[in-house]
Design a protein around this motif. Structure first.
Motif, mmCIF file in Angstrom:
data_model
loop_
_atom_site.group_PDB
_atom_site.id
_atom_site.type_symbol
_atom_site.label_atom_id
_atom_site.label_comp_id
_atom_site.label_asym_id
_atom_site.label_seq_id
_atom_site.Cartn_x
_atom_site.Cartn_y
_atom_site.Cartn_z
ATOM 1 N N PHE A 23 -34.456 -93.585 -5.774
ATOM 2 C CA PHE A 23 -35.021 -92.518 -6.430
ATOM 3 C C PHE A 23 -36.307 -93.090 -7.319
ATOM 4 C CE2 PHE A 23 -30.624 -91.027 -6.291
ATOM 5 C CZ PHE A 23 -30.658 -90.354 -5.181
ATOM 6 N N LYS A 24 -36.501 -94.508 -6.987
ATOM 7 C CA LYS A 24 -37.516 -94.985 -7.839
ATOM 8 C C LYS A 24 -39.039 -94.064 -7.448
ATOM 9 C CE LYS A 24 -39.503 -99.584 -9.021
ATOM 10 N NZ LYS A 24 -39.034 -99.226 -10.500
ATOM 11 N N SER A 25 -39.793 -93.845 -8.718
ATOM 12 C CA SER A 25 -41.126 -93.556 -8.320
ATOM 13 C C SER A 25 -42.186 -94.484 -8.463
ATOM 14 C CB SER A 25 -41.354 -92.491 -9.760
ATOM 15 O OG SER A 25 -40.423 -92.744 -10.920
ATOM 16 N N VAL A 26 -42.975 -94.345 -7.337
ATOM 17 C CA VAL A 26 -43.950 -95.057 -7.391
ATOM 18 C C VAL A 26 -45.271 -94.437 -7.331
ATOM 19 C CG1 VAL A 26 -43.629 -97.548 -6.539
ATOM 20 C CG2 VAL A 26 -42.407 -95.763 -5.456
ATOM 21 N N LEU A 73 -41.732 -88.145 -8.766
ATOM 22 C CA LEU A 73 -41.367 -88.416 -10.077
ATOM 23 C C LEU A 73 -40.136 -87.580 -10.610
ATOM 24 C CD1 LEU A 73 -41.402 -90.027 -12.836
ATOM 25 C CD2 LEU A 73 -43.643 -88.924 -13.285
ATOM 26 N N HIS A 74 -38.954 -88.027 -10.881
ATOM 27 C CA HIS A 74 -37.997 -87.115 -11.028
ATOM 28 C C HIS A 74 -37.225 -87.506 -12.349
ATOM 29 C CE1 HIS A 74 -34.229 -84.507 -10.006
ATOM 30 N NE2 HIS A 74 -34.943 -83.874 -10.872
ATOM 31 N N PHE A 506 -43.146 -89.827 -19.686
ATOM 32 C CA PHE A 506 -42.319 -90.196 -18.371
ATOM 33 C C PHE A 506 -43.179 -91.011 -17.501
ATOM 34 C CE2 PHE A 506 -39.212 -86.533 -18.968
ATOM 35 C CZ PHE A 506 -38.108 -87.215 -19.328
ATOM 36 N N CYS A 507 -44.260 -90.766 -17.467
ATOM 37 C CA CYS A 507 -45.274 -91.459 -16.239
ATOM 38 C C CYS A 507 -45.416 -92.871 -16.535
ATOM 39 C CB CYS A 507 -46.739 -90.750 -16.308
ATOM 40 S SG CYS A 507 -46.793 -88.902 -16.252
ATOM 41 N N ASP A 519 -54.249 -94.137 -16.013
ATOM 42 C CA ASP A 519 -54.036 -94.178 -14.630
ATOM 43 C C ASP A 519 -52.823 -93.511 -14.339
ATOM 44 O OD1 ASP A 519 -56.267 -95.405 -14.031
ATOM 45 O OD2 ASP A 519 -55.754 -97.349 -13.625
ATOM 46 N N GLU A 520 -51.743 -93.796 -14.846
ATOM 47 C CA GLU A 520 -50.578 -93.315 -14.289
ATOM 48 C C GLU A 520 -50.647 -91.627 -14.634
ATOM 49 O OE1 GLU A 520 -47.135 -94.679 -13.751
ATOM 50 O OE2 GLU A 520 -47.867 -96.933 -13.763
#
Ligand code: ANZ
Length: 846
Positions: A23-26, A73-74, A506-507, A519-520
């Motif tokens: 579940f990695k957010s990229v 993104l969770h 979180f970002c 940027d994120e």
């Protein structure tokens, strides 16, 4: 055929997901992004069913989007500052930090057991200095931008505990812990200048198409835009007061004015500072709480001044000036003119102090005319007793006309007021984010330099003191800033501040330099879908919307200030309530029944139990069900399935043991079916008609995709049952094994978001190299898709035509001409125009 052992299989998949970083957010600019967020919990000890529901709803969506190929993104975090930790620590002589950390650990483990698709690398906790350091930096940024200030303001003061109480902690006018009568006291407090953005916050609501209307309306009312005018009353009397300025929304009632009233904090109060009677009156007023509601409900009290006010529209009319407890200093100008005939508060006040009643609006309805003796008339009518305003329609015409005249005569001017008040963020508590401010010997405000952040909370201190424990921490609050002796601010920030920007953190939760990485947030923000309880409809959401605007202020490069694109408010989880003969609450564990009608205490058939209505689960009513026990007994997938099953997610759901059991049985049943399907596939039968299963699968893909997108999760569960029944029958017939396998894979895929453990296991048994993808429906494969088309003639519905397959508009018209039911309406008539809404409706104008 073996039983489905959920314990082993669920644990296996949970470990698998961790190991594979599933579940990695990229940040991937080539992919569409989806930011899925559920309101983060307060770590109170253990998760409750409300959390299970909230996080399951969000998880289904996040998994769905991941399968659709979005970069998702969770995240999850902890809203970990606040009163409960401080209270628990006080009562049990514990350290709030340790208590909180222990709870976080327990709850994190519990959430993991639920099988949520959370990127735990993004975890944050608001009580950690790594988080609040940035909050302190934002505080200073807002201070520099002039969006933070300090002023004296009323608070609810508990004279026994010597502490400030939140409005919710005042129960029937008394402190919730001490039971002492609460007083109104003035204290220096920090404020965020949210009212500066009133207009923008209101206008921004228009852009939020993904929000429920009820929430937008609640915010709109809270911001409370009022259109009216300000006007000056000239004052006569022995005091050096020339004018009193009032705000009114009803200048058209000026000829009905019989008094002017000001707040006890109005500037003219200074002339009464030494008047014993006035001070006694003020004391009396301070006994009502500080909320607008309590002030509105309190008995109307007045104190006469020696002043007379002159009616701006007719100088021959002079009325007395009072201090009154219902006039607020922080709204308008802290002064009003009273029109008893048309305002209920003024009516009550005038009755009590024997003031004149002059009716200036003649009600439209006869019935209302009679009632005006008993209460103020606030409805529409014609203006009377008002000289040049007479006969105007009230309120529409009369308000505008009155403002026009007042403006022409330079007696007043148009004015818009907002109810929204600045946000008081000071809390006299230990367990909160320290305010990065200090005061020098002259009591001047000194900012803590950025390089000295975070201002950390002192640890291991005595909490059992009167008032704010930080006020007793001399070692902590005595500091030097640039060589100057200073004392730290001992108030901490309202915990609503912590949650006003956590979605930004979180970002880029690992950025040590800044609260967020531009940027994120440019990639992830806004939150695409935010899910939480409707109890946060006003404050939390409004504060977050404000915070974004406050950051954007003077920072052009910052992103669009609406933080949440989509908002979904889920309902409560409810359960019946039980009481013993002494009216004490009982938990579901303590009772028993043989016939579901009569209940008694467990093992005591003579001890009858009273069954009350189903109410939202709460510890105080003991009607809670512990998710942990349920997960242990039935597994996470069964709970997830049950919690989504009975009601649409925006409505309350009733907990039922039978329902829970049924979900568990479904999982077991499905596992057996799965085993059968696998064994059939292994037989490699190449014969049979695969069209029906192709069709069924594509219909389901279509239905389930739509149900998820529209949050019709209960329908989704019904679709699962339908699918089970269908497959169970269909596999009795010969089917080509490749086709069965292909369709079964798609069916499993669309069930995956709700029961991820079970379905992962099924998928991997079907295909050892499992790939998770959301299938798209192939409409061409759908057989007998019957279509109902409404046929209107000249806008009137005349019949419905049922078609097996889609046809063109001209073919449809030919068909209509053959319909006997329609014939009489179109016979010998010319078709002037046809309006066709594909596959739905056709309107023929003849
Ligand atoms: C005279 C009048 C006559 C009013 C009438 C109403 C009806 P909203 O709509 O909420 O903005 N008001 C003004 N300032 C006040 C204060 N500081 N504290 C308490 N009340 C205040 O309400 C505006 C109305 O609230 C104003 O219009 C004023 O009373 C009162 F038939 O003026 B009105």
């Amino acid at each position: 055929m073996t039983r489905y052992n959920f314990k082993i299989i669920e644990e296996k998949w949970q470990n698998y997901w961790v190991k594979n970083n599933s579940f990695k957010s990229v940040v991937d600019k080539n992919k569409k992004k989806f930011y899925s967020l559920e309101m983060f919990p307060y770590p109170s000890g253990k998760i409750h069913m409300g959390h299970v529901r909230n996080y399951t709803i969000g998880d289904v969506l996040a998994r769905f989007k991941m399968m659709q190929g979005y970069s998702v993104l969770h995240p999850m975090g902890w809203d970990s500052f606040g009163m409960p930790a401080e209270n628990a620590a006080k009562q049990n002589d514990l350290d709030p930090k340790k208590w909180t950390e222990k709870n976080i650990k327990t709850m994190r483990d519990q959430l993991k057991q639920l099988g949520l698709s959370i990127d735990w690398d993004k975890e944050i906790s608001t009580c950690s200095p790594e988080y609040y350091k940035h909050q302190q930096a934002f505080f200073l940024e807002l201070y520099d931008k002039g969006l933070v200030y300090r002023k004296e303001n009323y608070v609810n003061w508990d004279p026994v505990d010597e502490t400030v109480l939140a409005n919710e902690q005042v129960i029937d006018g008394r402190g919730w812990r001490s039971g002492a009568l609460v007083e109104r006291k003035k204290l220096n407090q920090w404020f965020f200048n949210i009212s500066k953005f009133s207009d923008e916050l209101l206008e921004g609501l228009e852009t939020l198409d993904g929000w429920p209307n009820k929430v937008k309306t609640m915010q709109k009312n809270w911001i409370g835009k009022s259109f009216g005018c300000e006007l000056d009353f000239e004052i006569e009397g022995s005091l050096p007061v020339k004018n009193i300025k009032c705000f009114t929304t009803r200048p058209d009632t000026l000829f009905g004015c019989s008094f002017v009233a000001v707040s006890i904090d109005h500037p003219i109060a200074r002339f009464y500072e030494n008047d014993k009677n006035f001070l006694a009156f003020k004391e009396e007023c301070s006994k009502t709480g500080t909320t607008e509601e309590s002030i509105a409900q309190a008995e109307k009290l007045g104190f006469p001044t020696s002043l007379m006010a002159i009616n701006p529209l007719d100088p021959s009319i002079k009325v007395p000036v009072f201090f009154a407890n219902f006039v607020l200093m922080d709204y308008g100008f802290g002064a009003i003119f009273g029109c008893p005939a048309h305002d209920q508060r003024d009516f009550d006040f005038a009755k009590k102090y024997n003031l004149n009643f002059i009716s200036v609006i003649d009600p439209i309805n006869e019935k209302d005319k009679i009632e005006t003796n008993n209460k103020a008339y606030t409805g529409p009518g014609k203006i009377i007793n008002s000289k040049f305003l007479n006969n105007l329609n009230a309120p529409d015409q009369s308000i505008l006309e009155a403002i026009k005249i007042l403006e022409e005569k330079k007696l007043g001017k148009k004015k818009i007021n907002f109810r929204l008040k600045d946000w008081g963020v000071s809390r006299q508590r230990y367990w909160g984010c320290p305010i990065p401010i200090a005061y020098n010997d002259k009591n001047e405000i000194i900012k803590v330099p950025l390089e000295d952040l975070p201002v950390k909370l002192p640890e291991n201190i005595n909490l059992n003191t009167k008032g704010n424990p930080l006020d007793h921490q001399k070692d902590w609050f005595d500091i030097q800033i640039n060589g100057e002796k200073c004392k730290r601010e001992t108030d901490t920030l309202d915990t609503f501040v912590d949650s006003s920007w956590y979605f930004l953190r979180f970002c880029s939760n690992k950025n040590t330099k800044e609260g967020f990485d531009l940027d994120e947030i440019k990639y992830w923000m806004p939150v695409d879908q935010y899910i939480g309880g409707v109890e946060h409809a006003i404050l939390h959401l409004l504060y977050s919307r404000f915070f974004m605007r406050a950051i954007k202020h003077k920072r052009k490069e910052f992103i669009n200030p609406e933080p949440f694109k989509g908002l979904f408010t889920q309902g409560m989880v409810c359960h019946e309530t039980y009481k013993n003969k002494n009216d004490q609450w009982l938990s579901p564990d303590e009772i028993e029944t043989n016939d579901k009608i009569n209940y008694h205490l467990k093992g005591m058939p003579d001890e009858k139990v009273k069954v009350g209505p189903s109410e939202s689960m709460s510890k105080s009513k003991k009607n809670t069900i512990d998710p942990e026990k349920i997960i242990t007994n039935y597994g996470a997938d069964a709970v997830r399935l049950f919690i989504l099953s009975d009601s649409p997610p925006e409505k309350d759901v009733q907990w039922s043991d039978q329902g829970m059991l049924a979900s568990y049985k479904f999982i077991q049943k499905f596992w057996l079916l799965h085993k059968k399907i696998i064994s059939i596939i292994l037989l490699k039968n190449e014969n049979g008609d695969s069209k029906p299963i192709d069709s069924f699968t594509n219909i389901m893909i279509d239905k389930i995709t739509k149900s998820i997108e529209k949050f019709h999760y209960n329908v989704l569960v019904a679709n699962f049952h339908e699918t089970y029944n269908y497959l169970n029958k269909e596999i009795e017939k010969p089917i080509n094994y490749l086709s069965l396998s292909k369709n079964y894979k798609k069916i499993l895929s669309i069930m995956h978001p709700v029961m991820p453990h079970l379905i992962s296991e099924c998928l991997i048994e079907l295909e050892p190299k499992m790939s998770l993808e959301w299938p798209t429906a192939d409409h061409k494969k759908i057989l007998n898709k019957s279509i109902n088309i409404v046929v209107q003639i000249n806008g009137k519905k005349r019949t419905i035509i049922n078609l097996e397959n889609e046809i063109s508009e001209s073919q449809l018209i030919l068909k209509i001409k053959e319909e006997p039911l329609i014939n009489k309406f179109i016979k010998n008539k010319e078709f002037k125009k046809t309006i066709y809404i594909k596959n739905k409706l056709i309107n023929i104008i003849v």
